[in-house]
Write a protein that holds these residues in place. Structure first.
Motif, PDB file in Angstrom:
ATOM      1  N   LEU A 169       6.809   2.681   3.836  1.00 19.87           N
ATOM      2  CA  LEU A 169       6.627   3.991   4.441  1.00 19.87           C
ATOM      3  C   LEU A 169       5.820   3.875   5.730  1.00 19.87           C
ATOM      4  O   LEU A 169       6.165   4.466   6.748  1.00 19.87           O
ATOM      5  CB  LEU A 169       5.923   4.927   3.459  1.00 19.87           C
ATOM      6  N   ILE A 170       4.740   3.097   5.691  1.00 17.44           N
ATOM      7  CA  ILE A 170       3.876   2.896   6.853  1.00 17.44           C
ATOM      8  C   ILE A 170       3.614   1.401   6.989  1.00 17.44           C
ATOM      9  O   ILE A 170       2.847   0.822   6.209  1.00 17.44           O
ATOM     10  CB  ILE A 170       2.552   3.669   6.717  1.00 17.44           C
ATOM     11  N   ALA A 171       4.238   0.759   7.966  1.00 14.76           N
ATOM     12  CA  ALA A 171       4.087  -0.683   8.133  1.00 14.76           C
ATOM     13  C   ALA A 171       2.616  -1.041   8.371  1.00 14.76           C
ATOM     14  O   ALA A 171       1.939  -0.426   9.196  1.00 14.76           O
ATOM     15  CB  ALA A 171       4.938  -1.163   9.300  1.00 14.76           C
ATOM     16  N   GLY A 172       2.154  -2.025   7.595  1.00 12.62           N
ATOM     17  CA  GLY A 172       0.770  -2.449   7.743  1.00 12.62           C
ATOM     18  C   GLY A 172      -0.233  -1.469   7.166  1.00 12.62           C
ATOM     19  O   GLY A 172      -1.429  -1.543   7.466  1.00 12.62           O
ATOM     20  N   GLY A 173       0.227  -0.557   6.311  1.00 15.23           N
ATOM     21  CA  GLY A 173      -0.648   0.477   5.769  1.00 15.23           C
ATOM     22  C   GLY A 173      -1.445   0.037   4.558  1.00 15.23           C
ATOM     23  O   GLY A 173      -1.836  -1.128   4.434  1.00 15.23           O
ATOM     24  N   ALA A 186       2.255   3.170  -2.537  1.00 12.15           N
ATOM     25  CA  ALA A 186       0.845   3.238  -2.131  1.00 12.15           C
ATOM     26  C   ALA A 186       0.454   4.629  -1.638  1.00 12.15           C
ATOM     27  O   ALA A 186      -0.734   4.963  -1.608  1.00 12.15           O
ATOM     28  CB  ALA A 186       0.564   2.195  -1.047  1.00 12.15           C
ATOM     29  N   TYR A 187       1.431   5.451  -1.266  1.00 10.07           N
ATOM     30  CA  TYR A 187       1.145   6.773  -0.711  1.00 10.07           C
ATOM     31  C   TYR A 187       1.629   7.929  -1.580  1.00 10.07           C
ATOM     32  O   TYR A 187       1.013   8.994  -1.597  1.00 10.07           O
ATOM     33  CB  TYR A 187       1.782   6.893   0.682  1.00 10.07           C
ATOM     34  N   CYS A 188       2.731   7.732  -2.308  1.00 11.26           N
ATOM     35  CA  CYS A 188       3.364   8.853  -3.005  1.00 11.26           C
ATOM     36  C   CYS A 188       3.108   8.874  -4.509  1.00 11.26           C
ATOM     37  O   CYS A 188       3.500   9.818  -5.188  1.00 11.26           O
ATOM     38  CB  CYS A 188       4.870   8.844  -2.745  1.00 11.26           C
ATOM     39  N   SER A 189       2.469   7.849  -5.028  1.00 12.14           N
ATOM     40  CA  SER A 189       2.112   7.823  -6.441  1.00 12.14           C
ATOM     41  C   SER A 189       0.913   8.727  -6.692  1.00 12.14           C
ATOM     42  O   SER A 189       0.195   9.131  -5.761  1.00 12.14           O
ATOM     43  CB  SER A 189       1.760   6.391  -6.869  1.00 12.14           C
ATOM     44  N   ALA A 190       0.671   9.030  -7.965  1.00 14.58           N
ATOM     45  CA  ALA A 190      -0.551   9.754  -8.325  1.00 14.58           C
ATOM     46  C   ALA A 190      -1.768   8.931  -7.923  1.00 14.58           C
ATOM     47  O   ALA A 190      -2.793   9.476  -7.490  1.00 14.58           O
ATOM     48  CB  ALA A 190      -0.563  10.025  -9.827  1.00 14.58           C
ATOM     49  N   THR A 191      -1.651   7.616  -8.028  1.00 15.50           N
ATOM     50  CA  THR A 191      -2.738   6.721  -7.635  1.00 15.50           C
ATOM     51  C   THR A 191      -3.071   6.897  -6.156  1.00 15.50           C
ATOM     52  O   THR A 191      -4.246   6.943  -5.771  1.00 15.50           O
ATOM     53  CB  THR A 191      -2.344   5.257  -7.911  1.00 15.50           C
ATOM     54  N   GLY A 192      -2.037   6.996  -5.316  1.00 12.47           N
ATOM     55  CA  GLY A 192      -2.248   7.183  -3.882  1.00 12.47           C
ATOM     56  C   GLY A 192      -2.893   8.521  -3.563  1.00 12.47           C
ATOM     57  O   GLY A 192      -3.790   8.616  -2.723  1.00 12.47           O
TER      58      GLY A 192
END
Length: 316
Positions: A169-173, A186-192
């Motif tokens: 989703l975001i390179a190098g994120g 890393a961004y769209c999970s509940a964890t994120g």
């Protein structure tokens, strides 16, 4: 009783083994479960899987000879053609001949697939995606899983499931559990979502996010949504950011697969239309060709844990 009336579906998770006996109407007519206790040798886990099947059959006094096969949804990378769990970090398995071993224990043919694949198949056959020939399912939990149905059939290569959560989703994120950076997971999970909410609470100690975190003892996926409803500025920012990230991921999958429907499952989906309505607007705005073509519905999956069992049963 007619022979081969039922199929057996098994949802293997890191916490529980769940078994359902599924009839021709795609109904679970009996179920049973046991703790996975994944720290044990895999043979002991498989022994318990077989015993859980017997537990479910006993509840309806059905012989295993009335079943035509067993389907298993397992987390991880799956060789479905050879019935092998190649790698599953959730249960710490590598190269486990799952199908062969369960066949030995229960004397029925066994098919296996990735658990998110099974959930997608279950929803397509008996859930929110019933009568949809083309759909994408995203599971938004600790991680992000995905399954794809194309022309009414589960889409899977020889190896693995559809690892939609491990597209960038975001390179190098943000670092992802898979070893890459910037994955959808890393961004769209509940964890994120929880990570970002914790950052905001840390930076703004007067925010409602921080107050609610203190009251609950720790941050969870509901707090940002609840704080947003009350008007907390940081919560509004965090949820808008989350919607944008998830909307971007869904837009990518819409552009690739052009499904009739995108289904979302997992704890975050309890937010219902407050989650799906802004996502629909995002996809309408940014999907290639926009409203010039049919934009898929974005809905909440409705079968919950049953989706994986029904989908697994339909592997056979």
């Amino acid at each position: 009783m007619n022979m081969q009336t039922y199929r057996i579906g098994i949802d293997l998770g890191g916490t529980n083994i769940k078994v359902g006996i599924v009839n021709k109407k795609q109904e679970i007519i009996a179920s049973a479960s046991r703790k996975t206790r994944k720290e044990r040798p895999y043979q002991e886990v498989l022994d318990d899987m077989a015993e859980t099947v017997k537990d479910a059959l006993k509840k309806i006094e059905v012989s295993i000879t009335a079943c035509n096969g067993i389907g298993i949804g397992s987390p991880g990378t799956i060789d479905h053609e050879n019935g092998i769990v190649i790698y599953s970090n959730n249960i710490s398995w590598e190269q486990i001949p799952l199908a062969e071993e369960i066949e030995k224990r229960l004397s029925l043919p066994v098919k296996i697939s990735n658990d998110a694949n099974c959930a997608a198949l279950g929803e397509a056959l008996a859930g929110s995606g019933k009568d949809c020939k083309n759909l994408v399912l995203l599971t938004l939990g600790t991680g992000v899983g995905g399954g794809v149905i194309i022309d009414g059939k589960l889409f899977q290569g020889r190896i693995g499931g559809m690892e939609l959560g491990h597209t960038t989703l975001i390179a190098g994120g943000e670092p992802c559990t898979c070893g890459r950076q910037g994955c959808v997971e890393a961004y769209c999970s509940a964890t994120g979502l929880i990570r970002e909410a914790n950052k905001a609470a840390d930076c703004f100690p007067d925010s409602l996010l921080e107050k609610m975190r203190e009251e609950m003892g720790e941050m969870n996926g509901k707090i940002p949504f609840e704080a947003r409803k009350i008007g907390d500025k940081q919560a509004i920012r965090i949820i808008n950011q989350y919607i944008n990230w998830l909307g971007e991921a869904i837009t990518n999958y819409v552009n690739i697969f052009r499904p009739q429907m995108v289904l979302l499952s997992g704890g975050i989906c309890g937010q219902g239309k407050s989650l799906t309505d802004p996502l629909k607007k995002y996809v309408e705005t940014y999907a290639f060709a926009g409203k010039r073509i049919s934009i898929p519905k974005i809905e909440i999956a409705k079968l919950g844990n049953d989706a994986g069992i029904i989908g697994a049963a339909n592997l056979v």
